[in-house]
Design a protein around this motif. Structure first.
Motif, PDB file in Angstrom:
ATOM      1  N   UNK A   1      -4.780  14.103 -12.319  1.00 49.11           N
ATOM      2  CA  UNK A   1      -5.365  13.161 -11.354  1.00 49.11           C
ATOM      3  C   UNK A   1      -6.025  11.952 -12.007  1.00 49.11           C
TER       4      UNK A   1
ATOM      5  N   UNK B   1      -3.613   6.812 -11.523  1.00 49.69           N
ATOM      6  CA  UNK B   1      -3.727   5.383 -11.205  1.00 49.69           C
ATOM      7  C   UNK B   1      -3.424   4.501 -12.409  1.00 49.69           C
ATOM      8  N   UNK B   2      -3.898   4.921 -13.567  1.00 50.02           N
ATOM      9  CA  UNK B   2      -3.598   4.148 -14.781  1.00 50.02           C
ATOM     10  C   UNK B   2      -2.098   4.086 -15.006  1.00 50.02           C
TER      11      UNK B   2
ATOM     12  N   UNK C   1       2.535  -3.230 -14.317  1.00 51.27           N
ATOM     13  CA  UNK C   1       2.459  -4.277 -15.340  1.00 51.27           C
ATOM     14  C   UNK C   1       3.827  -4.499 -15.981  1.00 51.27           C
ATOM     15  N   UNK C   2       4.507  -3.405 -16.285  1.00 51.67           N
ATOM     16  CA  UNK C   2       5.826  -3.562 -16.900  1.00 51.67           C
ATOM     17  C   UNK C   2       6.797  -4.265 -15.949  1.00 51.67           C
TER      18      UNK C   2
ATOM     19  N   UNK D   1      -5.319  10.430 -14.521  1.00 58.49           N
ATOM     20  CA  UNK D   1      -4.402   9.533 -15.237  1.00 58.49           C
ATOM     21  C   UNK D   1      -3.401   8.870 -14.305  1.00 58.49           C
TER      22      UNK D   1
ATOM     23  N   UNK E   1       6.138   9.526 -19.931  1.00 58.07           N
ATOM     24  CA  UNK E   1       5.359  10.318 -18.972  1.00 58.07           C
ATOM     25  C   UNK E   1       5.715  11.795 -19.109  1.00 58.07           C
TER      26      UNK E   1
ATOM     27  N   UNK F   1      -0.567   1.619 -12.721  1.00 64.06           N
ATOM     28  CA  UNK F   1      -0.830   0.264 -13.210  1.00 64.06           C
ATOM     29  C   UNK F   1       0.104  -0.104 -14.361  1.00 64.06           C
ATOM     30  N   UNK F   2       0.396   0.874 -15.204  1.00 64.34           N
ATOM     31  CA  UNK F   2       1.325   0.631 -16.308  1.00 64.34           C
ATOM     32  C   UNK F   2       2.706   0.262 -15.759  1.00 64.34           C
TER      33      UNK F   2
ATOM     34  N   UNK G   1       1.997  12.631  -9.308  1.00 60.28           N
ATOM     35  CA  UNK G   1       1.284  13.906  -9.213  1.00 60.28           C
ATOM     36  C   UNK G   1       2.270  15.062  -9.258  1.00 60.28           C
TER      37      UNK G   1
ATOM     38  N   UNK H   1       0.838  -1.198   0.000  1.00 58.94           N
ATOM     39  CA  UNK H   1       0.000   0.000   0.000  1.00 58.94           C
ATOM     40  C   UNK H   1       0.878   1.254   0.000  1.00 58.94           C
TER      41      UNK H   1
ATOM     42  N   UNK I   1       2.333   1.903  -3.438  1.00 57.39           N
ATOM     43  CA  UNK I   1       1.402   2.578  -4.354  1.00 57.39           C
ATOM     44  C   UNK I   1       1.251   4.050  -4.014  1.00 57.39           C
ATOM     45  N   UNK I   2       1.149   4.340  -2.726  1.00 54.98           N
ATOM     46  CA  UNK I   2       1.002   5.732  -2.306  1.00 54.98           C
ATOM     47  C   UNK I   2       2.190   6.576  -2.752  1.00 54.98           C
TER      48      UNK I   2
END
Lengths: 208, 208
Positions: free
Chosen positions: B131, B135-136, B143-144, B133, B197, B139-140, B125, B114, B117-118
DNA sequence: ACCTGAACACCGTTCAAGT
DNA sequence: ACCTGAACACCGTTCAAGT
């Protein structure tokens, strides 16, 4: 009846049945699979080499169905071609995440997969990626595609909402879920990678 | 001896032994694992809930070992922080690819994850990712990282050299192999994503 | 609470027998 | 060549018995 006039089984029939069976949420087990096919378990062994052979058959069926024999979106610019190639593979994975889990350990050596790599190499060279970076870039695209497919299996609730802090919880509450979430993630990741490749090539051209 | 004065087993002892056992190239089987621990198989059941419980214990041990409790490279710029966070998780995966394969289906809900992720959310940010975009993008990256870890398991010979065409064969012949290849791929992928990014944020700022 | 040995259920694989 | 039923080996899980 011992030997029927026409064979009731084949590699492909077994592979397809196994895909359906696994995708329905079951573990890959030969007894129920044979039952599904209305055959005795030992019959399977005349067509595939045991449980691993069934997995090979599943892979063959999927690759034949999803990975095209000819280059995707030929004639288009490199980014479109990369996107097209990767997307085909990704769809195979994402449509059958449970099968993917079984295929992890087997080596894939279908001709179509070779064609897939060759197309990516061509597109990246056209993009201006230097020769000694091309294969690594192909591997990056492959790894992301793979990870994105696995993400399709992960549950909607990654973490209990109560546990997340303020901002994370807030973002989670308006975040899409399920297939839409996974699709969005795959598209965004591919965008970022292609943008990244473009930026790297541009920098390289300027000699940094 | 039925009940020893001090317990010979614990979740952690079992988890660690299982990691070693699996990483040594064996399948996760309780009989030989118990033998390794010089205990009877049924003893394991007093500490973990069967084979799945052993896998949970393995995960706990690995997360405690690899995923830091505090933000990585605090104070540094966002790209360095993203790199630091992702790298820690990746190292856990890449050091133990065989264990990773077992952990595929289990949900990870360690507090440290957790926190991970935070930290990523904060860094992105700060980078200027909008905002909706953030979380996506997390996830990218996830996944990588995941796909890159799995790549560590793939054999050196992805395809038989004879089968590859001219350019592909040529590139393969000078391509690094093993851990060096995987490490290079992970670093490059992370570079491309971070560049991507950056490019996306820059474009967004200009209002496209 | 913690360890043990025995019993049980399950499942992949083999094989002799049938057409 | 292709299908079958029975036999076998393996392995995860349970449980009564011991301290």
């Amino acid at each position: 009846m011992a030997r029927p006039r026409i064979a009731r089984l084949s590699r492909e029939i077994i592979g397809r049945a196994a895909i359906d069976y696994v995708e329905a949420g079951h573990n890959l087990q030969l007894v129920p699979l044979a039952h599904e096919l209305e055959v005795s378990v030992s019959s399977l062994y005349h067509h595939v080499k045991g449980r691993d052979g069934v997995i090979q058959a599943m892979r063959q069926v999927l690759v034949a169905e999803y990975v095209p024999d000819v280059p995707v979106s030929e004639g288009a610019d490199w980014a479109t071609r990369v996107r097209g190639e990767v997307e085909a593979t990704w769809r195979m994975y994402a449509d059958h995440p449970r099968v993917l889990e079984l295929m992890l350990t087997v080596v894939i050596d279908e001709p179509a997969v070779l064609r897939f790599y060759t197309s990516l190499v061509d597109a990246l060279r056209e993009a201006g990626v230097p020769d000694d970076e091309v294969l690594t870039t192909v591997e990056v695209l492959d790894a992301f595609t793979f990870g994105a497919a696995f993400d399709a299996m992960s549950p909607d609730e990654i973490m209990k909402p109560g546990e997340a802090d303020g901002k994370l919880a807030e973002l989670l509450s308006v975040h899409p879920v399920g297939r839409a979430r996974n699709r969005l993630m795959f598209d965004r990741g591919l965008d970022l990678l292609i943008d990244g490749i473009r930026a790297r090539v541009a920098r390289g051209a300027r000699g940094q």
